[in-house]
Design a protein around this motif. Structure first.
Motif, short mmCIF file in Angstrom:
data_model
loop_
_atom_site.label_atom_id
_atom_site.label_comp_id
_atom_site.label_asym_id
_atom_site.label_seq_id
_atom_site.Cartn_x
_atom_site.Cartn_y
_atom_site.Cartn_z
N SER A 128 0.86 -1.18 0.00
CA SER A 128 0.00 0.00 0.00
C SER A 128 0.90 1.23 0.00
N PRO A 129 0.30 2.41 -0.15
CA PRO A 129 1.14 3.63 -0.09
C PRO A 129 1.92 3.72 1.22
N GLU A 130 1.32 3.24 2.29
CA GLU A 130 1.99 3.29 3.59
C GLU A 130 3.27 2.45 3.59
N SER A 131 3.34 1.44 2.72
CA SER A 131 4.54 0.62 2.62
C SER A 131 5.75 1.48 2.25
N PHE A 132 5.49 2.60 1.58
CA PHE A 132 6.54 3.50 1.14
C PHE A 132 6.60 4.77 1.98
N GLY A 133 5.72 4.87 2.99
CA GLY A 133 5.67 6.06 3.82
C GLY A 133 4.89 7.20 3.18
N TRP A 134 4.00 6.85 2.25
CA TRP A 134 3.21 7.86 1.54
C TRP A 134 1.78 7.86 2.05
N GLU A 135 1.08 8.96 1.77
CA GLU A 135 -0.34 9.05 2.12
C GLU A 135 -1.21 8.39 1.06
N ALA A 136 -0.83 8.55 -0.20
CA ALA A 136 -1.64 8.02 -1.31
C ALA A 136 -0.73 7.71 -2.48
N TRP A 137 -1.26 6.95 -3.43
CA TRP A 137 -0.47 6.58 -4.60
C TRP A 137 -0.22 7.75 -5.55
N ASP A 138 -1.11 8.73 -5.59
CA ASP A 138 -1.01 9.78 -6.61
C ASP A 138 0.16 10.75 -6.41
N GLY A 139 0.79 10.75 -5.26
CA GLY A 139 2.00 11.54 -5.04
C GLY A 139 1.78 13.03 -4.81
N ARG A 140 0.56 13.47 -4.65
CA ARG A 140 0.32 14.90 -4.47
C ARG A 140 1.02 15.45 -3.22
N GLU A 141 1.05 14.67 -2.14
CA GLU A 141 1.67 15.18 -0.91
C GLU A 141 3.18 15.31 -1.05
N ARG A 142 3.77 14.64 -2.03
CA ARG A 142 5.21 14.73 -2.27
C ARG A 142 5.55 15.70 -3.39
N CYS A 143 4.56 16.24 -4.05
CA CYS A 143 4.76 17.11 -5.21
C CYS A 143 4.84 18.57 -4.75
N PRO A 144 5.98 19.23 -4.97
CA PRO A 144 6.09 20.62 -4.52
C PRO A 144 5.12 21.56 -5.23
N VAL A 145 4.76 21.27 -6.46
CA VAL A 145 3.81 22.12 -7.19
C VAL A 145 2.42 22.00 -6.58
N CYS A 146 1.97 20.79 -6.34
CA CYS A 146 0.61 20.58 -5.82
C CYS A 146 0.50 20.85 -4.33
N ARG A 147 1.53 20.51 -3.60
CA ARG A 147 1.50 20.69 -2.16
C ARG A 147 1.34 22.16 -1.79
#
Length: 192
Positions: A156-175
């Motif tokens: 799951s995304p949590e396996s990688f330490g992420w909130e979701a698969w779409d990567g928005r929380e890691r994207c500087p533009v979207c965040r």
């Protein structure tokens, strides 16, 4: 002549031949199933690799913004250069219905990214990210679907330490976009 011995010998021979034939058929069936699994695994990897190659090319077009290049023509050529259509046909021949559905959804969203890049959107534009992040989400949905079919361990995304698969929380533009609400989860998406 002892009829009992003859009947026992013939019966024993029949049982031995039947067992050999049955064992051979089971071995052949197992080999065909294994070959089909290997063929599916290969085309699943080939499909996502071609889609990834196209995605990389589309990102390059969006980043370069070369005035001497027509973004629409370049974006259309990206699919051909990556061989996505050819691999997609082989994919549909061997894929299970579930994986084919996940692959088609991923492909359709890749086409949405292609259209946005073709319209001249830059890689930092809202239009690009509005198409890109759903694409990323569907790439991971495809991977999860393939792993499920191939009986690999789920993640799951949590396996990688992420909130979701779409990567928005890691994207500087979207965040950093003000007032950006998280889109609703797609139906059937793993819980995050």
């Amino acid at each position: 002549m002892d009829w009992g011995t003859l009947v026992a010998t013939v019966s024993g021979g029949f049982i031995a031949i039947s067992g050999t034939v049955l064992a051979d058929r089971l071995r052949q069936r197992h080999e065909r199933a294994r070959e089909a699994d290997e063929r599916r695994r290969s085309v699943y990897i080939e499909f996502i690799a071609a889609v990834g190659k196209c995605h990389t090319r589309l990102r390059g077009i969006a980043q370069a913004q070369d005035p001497g290049v027509d973004p629409d023509l370049a974006a259309r050529a990206a699919l051909d250069e990556a061989g996505v259509h050819e691999v997609r046909e082989r994919f549909f021949i061997d894929a299970s219905a579930q994986v084919a559905g996940a692959g088609q959804a991923m492909f359709q969203q890749l086409r949405a990214v292609q259209r946005v890049v073709g319209s001249g959107a830059t890689h930092t534009s809202s239009a690009f990210h509005d198409a890109y992040h759903p694409y990323l989400d569907l790439v991971w949905a495809y991977r999860v679907s393939v792993r499920g079919e191939l009986k690999d361990r789920a993640f799951s995304p949590e396996s990688f330490g992420w909130e979701a698969w779409d990567g928005r929380e890691r994207c500087p533009v979207c965040r950093d976009r003000p007032g950006r609400a998280r889109p609703p989860a797609r139906p059937g998406a793993p819980a995050t």
